[in-house]
Design a protein around this motif. Structure first.
Motif, PDB file in Angstrom:
ATOM      1  N   UNK A  36      34.236  45.300  43.775  1.00 15.42           N
ATOM      2  CA  UNK A  36      33.310  44.220  44.136  1.00 15.42           C
ATOM      3  C   UNK A  36      32.466  43.758  42.953  1.00 15.42           C
ATOM      4  N   UNK A  37      32.320  44.605  41.949  1.00 16.16           N
ATOM      5  CA  UNK A  37      31.524  44.256  40.777  1.00 16.16           C
ATOM      6  C   UNK A  37      32.287  43.393  39.775  1.00 16.16           C
ATOM      7  N   UNK A  38      33.552  43.154  40.024  1.00 14.67           N
ATOM      8  CA  UNK A  38      34.359  42.375  39.091  1.00 14.67           C
ATOM      9  C   UNK A  38      33.881  40.923  39.019  1.00 14.67           C
ATOM     10  N   UNK A  39      33.777  40.357  37.820  1.00  9.80           N
ATOM     11  CA  UNK A  39      33.430  38.932  37.695  1.00  9.80           C
ATOM     12  C   UNK A  39      34.600  38.014  38.001  1.00  9.80           C
ATOM     13  N   UNK A  40      35.771  38.581  38.280  1.00  9.42           N
ATOM     14  CA  UNK A  40      36.975  37.772  38.485  1.00  9.42           C
ATOM     15  C   UNK A  40      37.394  37.689  39.951  1.00  9.42           C
ATOM     16  N   UNK A  41      36.557  38.160  40.875  1.00  9.96           N
ATOM     17  CA  UNK A  41      36.914  38.116  42.289  1.00  9.96           C
ATOM     18  C   UNK A  41      37.070  36.677  42.749  1.00  9.96           C
ATOM     19  N   UNK A  42      38.165  36.419  43.439  1.00  7.39           N
ATOM     20  CA  UNK A  42      38.483  35.076  43.900  1.00  7.39           C
ATOM     21  C   UNK A  42      37.622  34.699  45.115  1.00  7.39           C
ATOM     22  N   UNK A  43      37.465  33.396  45.313  1.00  6.39           N
ATOM     23  CA  UNK A  43      36.660  32.895  46.431  1.00  6.39           C
ATOM     24  C   UNK A  43      37.520  32.528  47.636  1.00  6.39           C
ATOM     25  N   UNK A  44      38.689  31.924  47.408  1.00 10.86           N
ATOM     26  CA  UNK A  44      39.484  31.468  48.550  1.00 10.86           C
ATOM     27  C   UNK A  44      40.933  31.969  48.513  1.00 10.86           C
ATOM     28  N   UNK A  45      41.219  32.913  47.640  1.00  8.71           N
ATOM     29  CA  UNK A  45      42.511  33.590  47.656  1.00  8.71           C
ATOM     30  C   UNK A  45      42.350  34.974  48.277  1.00  8.71           C
ATOM     31  N   UNK A 480      49.029  30.185  37.630  1.00 10.88           N
ATOM     32  CA  UNK A 480      48.605  31.002  36.496  1.00 10.88           C
ATOM     33  C   UNK A 480      47.310  31.731  36.806  1.00 10.88           C
ATOM     34  N   UNK A 481      47.298  33.031  36.550  1.00 13.74           N
ATOM     35  CA  UNK A 481      46.047  33.774  36.542  1.00 13.74           C
ATOM     36  C   UNK A 481      45.392  33.560  35.187  1.00 13.74           C
ATOM     37  N   UNK A 482      44.100  33.307  35.204  1.00 18.16           N
ATOM     38  CA  UNK A 482      43.316  33.118  33.983  1.00 18.16           C
ATOM     39  C   UNK A 482      42.016  33.905  34.135  1.00 18.16           C
ATOM     40  N   UNK A 483      41.438  34.302  32.996  1.00 19.17           N
ATOM     41  CA  UNK A 483      40.239  35.133  33.050  1.00 19.17           C
ATOM     42  C   UNK A 483      39.199  34.621  32.052  1.00 19.17           C
ATOM     43  N   UNK A 484      38.612  33.437  32.355  1.00 12.73           N
ATOM     44  CA  UNK A 484      37.600  32.838  31.490  1.00 12.73           C
ATOM     45  C   UNK A 484      36.243  33.516  31.660  1.00 12.73           C
ATOM     46  N   UNK A 485      35.311  33.173  30.785  1.00 12.77           N
ATOM     47  CA  UNK A 485      33.963  33.721  30.923  1.00 12.77           C
ATOM     48  C   UNK A 485      33.074  32.764  31.728  1.00 12.77           C
ATOM     49  N   UNK A 486      31.851  33.201  31.985  1.00 13.06           N
ATOM     50  CA  UNK A 486      30.949  32.444  32.858  1.00 13.06           C
ATOM     51  C   UNK A 486      30.576  31.072  32.296  1.00 13.06           C
ATOM     52  N   UNK A 487      30.709  30.911  30.970  1.00 12.52           N
ATOM     53  CA  UNK A 487      30.317  29.643  30.352  1.00 12.52           C
ATOM     54  C   UNK A 487      31.419  28.591  30.432  1.00 12.52           C
ATOM     55  N   UNK A 488      32.573  28.967  30.863  1.00  8.74           N
ATOM     56  CA  UNK A 488      33.699  28.029  30.930  1.00  8.74           C
ATOM     57  C   UNK A 488      33.684  27.309  32.283  1.00  8.74           C
ATOM     58  N   UNK A 489      32.836  26.288  32.352  1.00 11.38           N
ATOM     59  CA  UNK A 489      32.624  25.553  33.612  1.00 11.38           C
ATOM     60  C   UNK A 489      32.955  24.073  33.496  1.00 11.38           C
ATOM     61  N   UNK A 490      33.415  23.627  32.330  1.00 10.18           N
ATOM     62  CA  UNK A 490      33.624  22.199  32.086  1.00 10.18           C
ATOM     63  C   UNK A 490      35.074  21.782  32.341  1.00 10.18           C
ATOM     64  N   UNK A 491      35.260  20.488  32.515  1.00 12.18           N
ATOM     65  CA  UNK A 491      36.591  19.881  32.548  1.00 12.18           C
ATOM     66  C   UNK A 491      36.589  18.699  31.586  1.00 12.18           C
ATOM     67  N   UNK A 492      37.553  18.675  30.685  1.00 10.10           N
ATOM     68  CA  UNK A 492      37.684  17.585  29.723  1.00 10.10           C
ATOM     69  C   UNK A 492      39.045  16.913  29.885  1.00 10.10           C
ATOM     70  N   UNK A 493      39.078  15.623  29.602  1.00 11.51           N
ATOM     71  CA  UNK A 493      40.340  14.881  29.578  1.00 11.51           C
ATOM     72  C   UNK A 493      40.411  14.120  28.266  1.00 11.51           C
ATOM     73  N   UNK A 494      41.620  13.923  27.780  1.00 11.38           N
ATOM     74  CA  UNK A 494      41.801  13.065  26.609  1.00 11.38           C
ATOM     75  C   UNK A 494      43.164  12.396  26.675  1.00 11.38           C
ATOM     76  N   UNK A 495      43.246  11.251  26.032  1.00 12.03           N
ATOM     77  CA  UNK A 495      44.470  10.472  26.002  1.00 12.03           C
ATOM     78  C   UNK A 495      44.943  10.367  24.562  1.00 12.03           C
TER      79      UNK A 495
END
Length: 509
Positions: A36-45, A480-495
């Protein structure tokens, strides 16, 4: 599915307990607290409270509810002393989204399954649910001459969700032309007869599927009926978790062949999951005329799929969101594995399309509508949650490539990157900079070709430690399983090579 890492049989089963209730509650709670202490626990899986979760089992609709079981080894990472417990864990739901925890279901507590309650399936029969699974046992475990002795085992669950095992095996041992690798029965009914398909390994070390049959509605007397006749006699060394069904007038076989060699963009995972589509099975000859093998998921972490037919006729699939023999970062917290979101399967043009089930819309909270002209690097103003659903139409009429960076940090030096390349007519997913690195020897990119004119739909589900990306009408899916840190909250797009347009919505989940 079995974990190949377990090789010392006598040592593995030395501290095996029949029921989790035999383990001191303090030990179980300690493991669950660490998980339960894991920072990677899923919310809806779906995840286990602790330990190892792998194959989904027993998917069924019974007594007005959906029933889902999964392979469960709750103390898999417990050490000093290690304690071995294995079984099925049980969840029920009215909508495939909100699940009620029913606790342990079938445990390894008889002579027929004393070394593991392996994968299987379930089917509603009158006022009971019939479950069939592989009971794993080993003979001569104290010597170097040990041998696998599989049993196919039956159990009945009543409307109070109580189980009673059938005390005699439905099938003992293996087929005469096979090794002891015979497991994972998937049951269905056809013309008032019950059939089950099992994954198997021939004595020449090639994979195949075997069929067993029960006469009429008698589910205690089964016979070894024969081998599924396909035109792929040498596809890997073992087929796991086979699942046969018919959809839109076509016969479909899902299965997980082990031992395929990588071929360019294909078969890059340790083990694969895929399908054949063809004519309906000939039940007299067991001939299955089909097309070529297709991988079911183009991502990194997908295995052991299983389906059920919903009351409205839809074919719904779950899979293990992971693969054995990979050390996921969650093992530090004494757990590993989750299940994918449920997906609807659709047959079109001799291929399977996958789409998130409509019930997942219940997870949606705050909604943001987006219409963005993407030129250089553009931050998409997003919702408050990390857990999100994105549903966009990307127009590349005036651009060569569209790049979407998910779970990115502020300067976009870390992200999970999706590239849509109009000129190459392909999509690429990279987790090279996603966060904690793992399983890099199997590659950090996955690529698939997809034909499109100028625009393409991109439908994405982002959880705390995963992404599932559905491209087009579901022709290509990346998990894909991914394991980002707490600061990775952004979404960027580029063309790249011109401007592109993005139209769609983002939801909190």
């Amino acid at each position: 599915m079995e974990d190949k890492r377990m090789v010392n049989k006598s040592a593995q089963f030395k501290n095996m307990v029949k029921h989790i209730s035999q383990v001191p509650e303090s030990i179980v709670r300690q493991e669950e607290k660490l998980t339960a202490a894991s920072p990677f626990r899923q919310k809806f899986h779906i995840e286990a409270k602790s330990g190892f979760l792998n194959d989904p089992n027993g998917l069924s609709f019974f007594n007005g509810k959906y029933h889902l079981f999964y392979q469960w080894t709750p103390l898999a990472f417990k050490q000093n002393p290690s304690i071995w417990h294995h079984g099925w864990y049980h969840l029920i739901s009215s909508d495939l989204v909100n699940w009620q925890d029913m606790g342990p279901a079938i445990e390894s507590d008889t002579s027929l399954d004393k070394h593991g309650t392996y994968s299987g399936s379930a089917i509603a029969v009158d006022d009971k649910l019939f479950c069939m699974y592989t009971g794993n046992t080993w003979a001569n475990t104290q010597t170097d001459d040990w041998r696998r002795l599989p049993y196919q085992v039956g159990a009945w669950m009543d409307q109070k969700n109580q189980f009673k095992k059938i005390d005699k095996p439905l099938i003992t041992d293996t087929f005469s032309d096979c090794t002891g690798h015979l497991r994972d029965p998937k049951i269905w009914m056809h013309d008032n007869n019950y059939y089950a398909i099992l994954g198997a390994q021939r004595k020449n070390l090639t994979g195949t599927a075997k069929i067993i049959k029960s006469a009429g509605r008698d589910l205690t007397s089964w016979q070894k009926y024969g081998e599924l006749k396909t035109n792929e006699p040498y596809l890997g060394y073992m087929w796991e978790c086979p699942d046969y069904f018919e959809l839109n007038g076509r016969g479909v076989l899902l299965f997980s062949p082990q031992g395929l060699s990588a071929e360019d963009d294909y078969y890059n995972n340790i083990y694969q999951t895929g399908y054949f589509i063809g004519e309906p099975l000939d039940y007299d000859t067991l001939e299955f005329k089909h097309g070529k093998f297709h991988e079911l998921d183009a991502g990194f972490d997908f295995y052991a799929s299983q389906t059920l037919e919903a009351p409205d006729g839809r074919r719904i699939m779950f899979a293990w969101f992971g693969i054995s023999e990979i050390d996921y970062p969650t093992t530090k917290y004494h757990y590993s594995g989750c299940l994918t979101i449920p997906r609807e399967l659709i047959v079109k043009d001799k291929k399977l399309l996958q789409r998130p089930i409509k019930e997942l819309e219940k997870l949606r909270k705050k909604e943001i509508q987006k219409y963005v002209l993407v030129d250089g690097l553009t931050e998409l103003s997003i919702t408050e949650n990390i857990t999100q659903e994105l549903d966009f139409e990307v127009d590349l009429s005036s651009a060569d490539k569209f790049v979407l960076d998910l779970r990115a940090n502020q300067d976009n030096s870390q992200h999970t990157r999706l590239i849509i390349d109009k000129n190459e007519q392909c999509c690429l997913l990279s987790r090279k900079k996603s966060g904690i690195s793992f399983a890099e020897k199997y590659g950090v990119e996955r690529r698939r070709r997809i034909k499109f004119a100028r625009s393409l739909r991109v439908h994405i589900f982002i959880d705390v430690s995963s992404v599932e990306i559905f491209i087009g009408k579901g022709e290509v899916v990346f998990s894909a399983r991914i394991f980002p840190n707490d600061e990775q909250t952004k979404i960027f797009a580029q063309s790249i090579g011109g401007k592109s347009h993005l139209v769609g919505k983002i939801w909190d989940l």
